[in-house]
Design a protein around this motif. Structure first.
Motif, PDB file in Angstrom:
ATOM      1  N   THR A   1       0.823  -1.209   0.000  1.00  0.00           N
ATOM      2  CA  THR A   1       0.000   0.000   0.000  1.00  0.00           C
ATOM      3  C   THR A   1       0.858   1.259   0.000  1.00  0.00           C
ATOM      4  O   THR A   1       2.006   1.235   0.456  1.00  0.00           O
ATOM      5  CB  THR A   1      -0.942   0.019   1.220  1.00  0.00           C
ATOM      6  OG1 THR A   1      -1.748   1.197   1.183  1.00  0.00           O
ATOM      7  CG2 THR A   1      -0.158  -0.013   2.519  1.00  0.00           C
ATOM      8  N   GLY A   2       0.271   2.346  -0.472  1.00  0.00           N
ATOM      9  CA  GLY A   2       0.971   3.624  -0.479  1.00  0.00           C
ATOM     10  C   GLY A   2       0.650   4.475   0.731  1.00  0.00           C
ATOM     11  O   GLY A   2       1.222   5.553   0.899  1.00  0.00           O
ATOM     12  N   GLU A   3      -0.272   4.027   1.571  1.00  0.00           N
ATOM     13  CA  GLU A   3      -0.699   4.815   2.721  1.00  0.00           C
ATOM     14  C   GLU A   3      -0.225   4.171   4.023  1.00  0.00           C
ATOM     15  O   GLU A   3      -0.631   3.056   4.359  1.00  0.00           O
ATOM     16  CB  GLU A   3      -2.228   4.938   2.735  1.00  0.00           C
ATOM     17  CG  GLU A   3      -2.801   5.659   1.530  1.00  0.00           C
ATOM     18  CD  GLU A   3      -2.411   7.113   1.484  1.00  0.00           C
ATOM     19  OE1 GLU A   3      -2.323   7.746   2.553  1.00  0.00           O
ATOM     20  OE2 GLU A   3      -2.175   7.628   0.376  1.00  0.00           O
ATOM     21  N   HIS A   4       0.622   4.870   4.758  1.00  0.00           N
ATOM     22  CA  HIS A   4       1.092   4.367   6.044  1.00  0.00           C
ATOM     23  C   HIS A   4      -0.081   4.245   7.015  1.00  0.00           C
ATOM     24  O   HIS A   4      -0.950   5.115   7.075  1.00  0.00           O
ATOM     25  CB  HIS A   4       2.160   5.291   6.620  1.00  0.00           C
ATOM     26  CG  HIS A   4       3.483   5.160   5.924  1.00  0.00           C
ATOM     27  ND1 HIS A   4       4.585   4.586   6.513  1.00  0.00           N
ATOM     28  CD2 HIS A   4       3.862   5.485   4.667  1.00  0.00           C
ATOM     29  CE1 HIS A   4       5.599   4.598   5.659  1.00  0.00           C
ATOM     30  NE2 HIS A   4       5.174   5.137   4.523  1.00  0.00           N
ATOM     31  N   ASP A   5      -0.089   3.139   7.754  1.00  0.00           N
ATOM     32  CA  ASP A   5      -1.116   2.880   8.770  1.00  0.00           C
ATOM     33  C   ASP A   5      -2.523   2.775   8.181  1.00  0.00           C
ATOM     34  O   ASP A   5      -3.519   3.010   8.880  1.00  0.00           O
ATOM     35  CB  ASP A   5      -1.103   3.973   9.859  1.00  0.00           C
ATOM     36  CG  ASP A   5       0.257   4.074  10.542  1.00  0.00           C
ATOM     37  OD1 ASP A   5       0.861   3.019  10.803  1.00  0.00           O
ATOM     38  OD2 ASP A   5       0.701   5.208  10.794  1.00  0.00           O
ATOM     39  N   SER A   6      -2.637   2.423   6.922  1.00  0.00           N
ATOM     40  CA  SER A   6      -3.963   2.224   6.331  1.00  0.00           C
ATOM     41  C   SER A   6      -4.529   0.874   6.769  1.00  0.00           C
ATOM     42  O   SER A   6      -3.820   0.013   7.311  1.00  0.00           O
ATOM     43  CB  SER A   6      -3.884   2.303   4.805  1.00  0.00           C
ATOM     44  OG  SER A   6      -3.059   1.280   4.290  1.00  0.00           O
ATOM     45  N   GLU A   7      -5.790   0.670   6.520  1.00  0.00           N
ATOM     46  CA  GLU A   7      -6.492  -0.518   7.001  1.00  0.00           C
ATOM     47  C   GLU A   7      -5.869  -1.814   6.497  1.00  0.00           C
ATOM     48  O   GLU A   7      -5.767  -2.805   7.231  1.00  0.00           O
ATOM     49  CB  GLU A   7      -7.959  -0.459   6.567  1.00  0.00           C
ATOM     50  CG  GLU A   7      -8.785  -1.688   6.923  1.00  0.00           C
ATOM     51  CD  GLU A   7      -8.907  -1.930   8.430  1.00  0.00           C
ATOM     52  OE1 GLU A   7      -9.094  -3.101   8.835  1.00  0.00           O
ATOM     53  OE2 GLU A   7      -8.812  -0.940   9.193  1.00  0.00           O
ATOM     54  N   ILE A   8      -5.382  -1.824   5.268  1.00  0.00           N
ATOM     55  CA  ILE A   8      -4.946  -3.077   4.659  1.00  0.00           C
ATOM     56  C   ILE A   8      -3.766  -3.719   5.385  1.00  0.00           C
ATOM     57  O   ILE A   8      -3.620  -4.944   5.391  1.00  0.00           O
ATOM     58  CB  ILE A   8      -4.621  -2.875   3.159  1.00  0.00           C
ATOM     59  CG1 ILE A   8      -4.548  -4.226   2.435  1.00  0.00           C
ATOM     60  CG2 ILE A   8      -3.333  -2.086   2.976  1.00  0.00           C
ATOM     61  CD1 ILE A   8      -4.418  -4.114   0.934  1.00  0.00           C
ATOM     62  N   ILE A   9      -2.907  -2.904   6.028  1.00  0.00           N
ATOM     63  CA  ILE A   9      -1.724  -3.490   6.664  1.00  0.00           C
ATOM     64  C   ILE A   9      -2.085  -4.375   7.857  1.00  0.00           C
ATOM     65  O   ILE A   9      -1.275  -5.186   8.303  1.00  0.00           O
ATOM     66  CB  ILE A   9      -0.698  -2.422   7.093  1.00  0.00           C
ATOM     67  CG1 ILE A   9      -1.248  -1.536   8.197  1.00  0.00           C
ATOM     68  CG2 ILE A   9      -0.239  -1.597   5.899  1.00  0.00           C
ATOM     69  CD1 ILE A   9      -0.211  -0.605   8.795  1.00  0.00           C
ATOM     70  N   LYS A  10      -3.311  -4.256   8.345  1.00  0.00           N
ATOM     71  CA  LYS A  10      -3.773  -5.122   9.448  1.00  0.00           C
ATOM     72  C   LYS A  10      -4.129  -6.513   8.940  1.00  0.00           C
ATOM     73  O   LYS A  10      -4.384  -7.406   9.740  1.00  0.00           O
ATOM     74  CB  LYS A  10      -4.993  -4.497  10.131  1.00  0.00           C
ATOM     75  CG  LYS A  10      -4.787  -3.092  10.676  1.00  0.00           C
ATOM     76  CD  LYS A  10      -6.105  -2.511  11.171  1.00  0.00           C
ATOM     77  CE  LYS A  10      -5.943  -1.058  11.573  1.00  0.00           C
ATOM     78  NZ  LYS A  10      -7.258  -0.453  11.961  1.00  0.00           N
ATOM     79  N   HIS A  11      -4.133  -6.683   7.636  1.00  0.00           N
ATOM     80  CA  HIS A  11      -4.638  -7.924   7.052  1.00  0.00           C
ATOM     81  C   HIS A  11      -3.553  -8.721   6.327  1.00  0.00           C
ATOM     82  O   HIS A  11      -3.880  -9.667   5.594  1.00  0.00           O
ATOM     83  CB  HIS A  11      -5.792  -7.607   6.096  1.00  0.00           C
ATOM     84  CG  HIS A  11      -6.928  -6.902   6.762  1.00  0.00           C
ATOM     85  ND1 HIS A  11      -8.038  -7.557   7.254  1.00  0.00           N
ATOM     86  CD2 HIS A  11      -7.103  -5.581   7.066  1.00  0.00           C
ATOM     87  CE1 HIS A  11      -8.862  -6.669   7.795  1.00  0.00           C
ATOM     88  NE2 HIS A  11      -8.317  -5.465   7.698  1.00  0.00           N
ATOM     89  N   GLY A  12      -2.290  -8.356   6.516  1.00  0.00           N
ATOM     90  CA  GLY A  12      -1.184  -9.099   5.926  1.00  0.00           C
ATOM     91  C   GLY A  12      -0.204  -9.551   7.001  1.00  0.00           C
ATOM     92  O   GLY A  12      -0.131  -8.966   8.094  1.00  0.00           O
ATOM     93  N   ASP A  13       0.582 -10.569   6.707  1.00  0.00           N
ATOM     94  CA  ASP A  13       1.614 -11.026   7.649  1.00  0.00           C
ATOM     95  C   ASP A  13       2.741 -10.005   7.752  1.00  0.00           C
ATOM     96  O   ASP A  13       3.417  -9.923   8.773  1.00  0.00           O
ATOM     97  CB  ASP A  13       2.176 -12.375   7.191  1.00  0.00           C
ATOM     98  CG  ASP A  13       1.109 -13.462   7.191  1.00  0.00           C
ATOM     99  OD1 ASP A  13       0.294 -13.491   8.133  1.00  0.00           O
ATOM    100  OD2 ASP A  13       1.078 -14.258   6.244  1.00  0.00           O
ATOM    101  N   ALA A  14       2.945  -9.259   6.696  1.00  0.00           N
ATOM    102  CA  ALA A  14       3.922  -8.166   6.681  1.00  0.00           C
ATOM    103  C   ALA A  14       3.409  -7.143   5.671  1.00  0.00           C
ATOM    104  O   ALA A  14       2.407  -7.376   4.989  1.00  0.00           O
ATOM    105  CB  ALA A  14       5.312  -8.671   6.303  1.00  0.00           C
ATOM    106  N   HIS A  15       4.086  -6.002   5.593  1.00  0.00           N
ATOM    107  CA  HIS A  15       3.626  -4.972   4.667  1.00  0.00           C
ATOM    108  C   HIS A  15       4.795  -4.396   3.877  1.00  0.00           C
ATOM    109  O   HIS A  15       5.939  -4.444   4.301  1.00  0.00           O
ATOM    110  CB  HIS A  15       2.889  -3.850   5.412  1.00  0.00           C
ATOM    111  CG  HIS A  15       3.706  -3.190   6.472  1.00  0.00           C
ATOM    112  ND1 HIS A  15       3.696  -3.616   7.788  1.00  0.00           N
ATOM    113  CD2 HIS A  15       4.570  -2.152   6.427  1.00  0.00           C
ATOM    114  CE1 HIS A  15       4.513  -2.861   8.499  1.00  0.00           C
ATOM    115  NE2 HIS A  15       5.062  -1.967   7.697  1.00  0.00           N
TER     116      HIS A  15
END
Length: 364
Positions: free
Chosen positions: A122-136
């Motif tokens: 993702t291009g947005e720090h602390d966006s919702e999607i990073i909660k849904h991956g093992d890493a970002h």
């Protein structure tokens, strides 16, 4: 959602952003490198929608040659439908520039329930999607406050390419010397981008005027430029708001040609070389005899005599065999932004403000 930025400004930011990412790529990839050290997946799936999917298409072409495994772009719904046939050592990258795509988030959640490795891009720090991956993995392009992705597409493609180079070195597919060679080639492409933008600006302005009243367009390219083909169709449709379709040249010749009308304009994206370039050249000549309005990027030098009215952009591309998708999009991005302005369309105002809210296709 109403935006307030300037898409044209973001295009011109792209070369410097890419240079900065190349300089800082080890730091950007640090978390992913720790996750993937010594872990060679059986296959890699890249999932996203819109420009994120198109960037995945471009990266996959390079990655499968580099890694020698299946690397496939898939739409989120397809990934969910195929969840029961995924291998345990599959790696899934979920890509969403703003980090708000509900389809990608749902796909990542479904994959993680199967205990398959996931990476949120993702291009947005602390966006919702990073909660849904093992890493970002962050796409470090900065916020793009505009109604159509420009720098975000190109920077996503570059970031994915760098990820795959890092992975190849970590699992022993390439040496550190080979990595450095790839970096030199990427630097050559990005270092030439400012010149490409300067060279093509006049052509884009002139062509945008010609497309002001266009009613129907077909974009023609080659299989190795499928990412640019898809992105071009998406962005012209999104920003200029008239029917735009795109086909690989041979596919066009097997039936689609019957849909050409008196209103059809053609936009060609020529590859650096190969069989398909010759086929596209023949197709261009065929419709030139019929008086069709035809425009293009990267016209083969041997056809320069056909461009008597400046219909084709005169850009000096690096034409790197693996990374040309990064540079070919620049004149096309300028063209769709300038054309939308000629058509008096405000890119920052969605045509239907209620669409995403009703469909639930993006998080508020």
């Amino acid at each position: 959602m109403i935006y307030h930025g300037d898409a044209l400004k973001y295009i011109y930011e792209t070369p410097e952003i890419l240079k900065a990412i190349l300089n800082d790529h080890r730091e950007i990839l640090e978390i992913c490198a720790r996750m993937m050290t010594g872990k060679m997946p059986d296959e890699i799936l890249l999932t996203g929608s819109g420009s994120s999917y198109n960037a995945a298409v471009g990266a996959a072409v390079f990655a499968k040659k580099l890694l020698g495994i299946r690397v496939s772009p898939v739409y989120p719904v397809t990934l969910i439908e195929d969840i029961n046939i995924l291998r345990d050592r599959t790696l899934v990258l979920g890509i969403s520039q703003q980090g708000t795509s509900t389809a990608v988030i749902n796909a990542l959640d479904t994959v993680r329930d199967r205990r398959i490795a996931t990476l949120a891009v993702t291009g947005e720090h602390d966006s919702e999607i990073i909660k849904h991956g093992d890493a970002h993995l962050y796409v470090e392009c900065g916020y793009e406050d505009a109604g159509a992705t420009t720098k975000g597409y190109t920077v996503t493609l570059m970031t994915l390419i760098l990820f795959f180079i890092m992975l190849a070195e970590n699992v022993g597919k390439i040496t550190s010397c080979q990595t450095e060679e790839y970096m030199k080639r990427l630097n050559a492409v990005t270092g030439n981008m400012a010149a490409v933008l300067e060279e093509c600006r006049g052509w884009c302005e002139k062509t945008a005027v010609s497309l002001k009243s266009s009613k129907d367009m077909m974009v023609i390219s080659s299989s190795d430029q499928k990412a640019a083909l898809l992105e071009c169709c998406l962005k012209f449709s999104e920003t200029c708001r008239f029917p735009v379709r795109g086909y690989e040249a041979e596919e066009f010749m097997h039936g689609i040609y019957n849909a050409v009308t008196d209103d059809t304009d053609f936009l060609y994206l020529f590859p650096a070389g190969g069989y398909e370039r010759n086929r596209m050249a023949k197709l261009l000549k065929y419709y030139d005899r019929q008086g069709k309005h035809q425009y293009g990027v990267n016209l083969p030098q041997e056809m320069a005599d056909m461009d008597t009215v400046g219909r084709f952009s005169d850009c000096t591309f690096v034409n790197d065999p693996d990374f040309s998708a990064l540079e070919y999009m620049l004149p096309l991005q300028l063209l769709f932004v300038l054309t939308s302005r000629e058509r008096q369309i405000n890119l920052n105002l969605p045509k239907d403000p209620e669409f995403h809210k009703y469909m639930g296709s993006k998080l508020e």
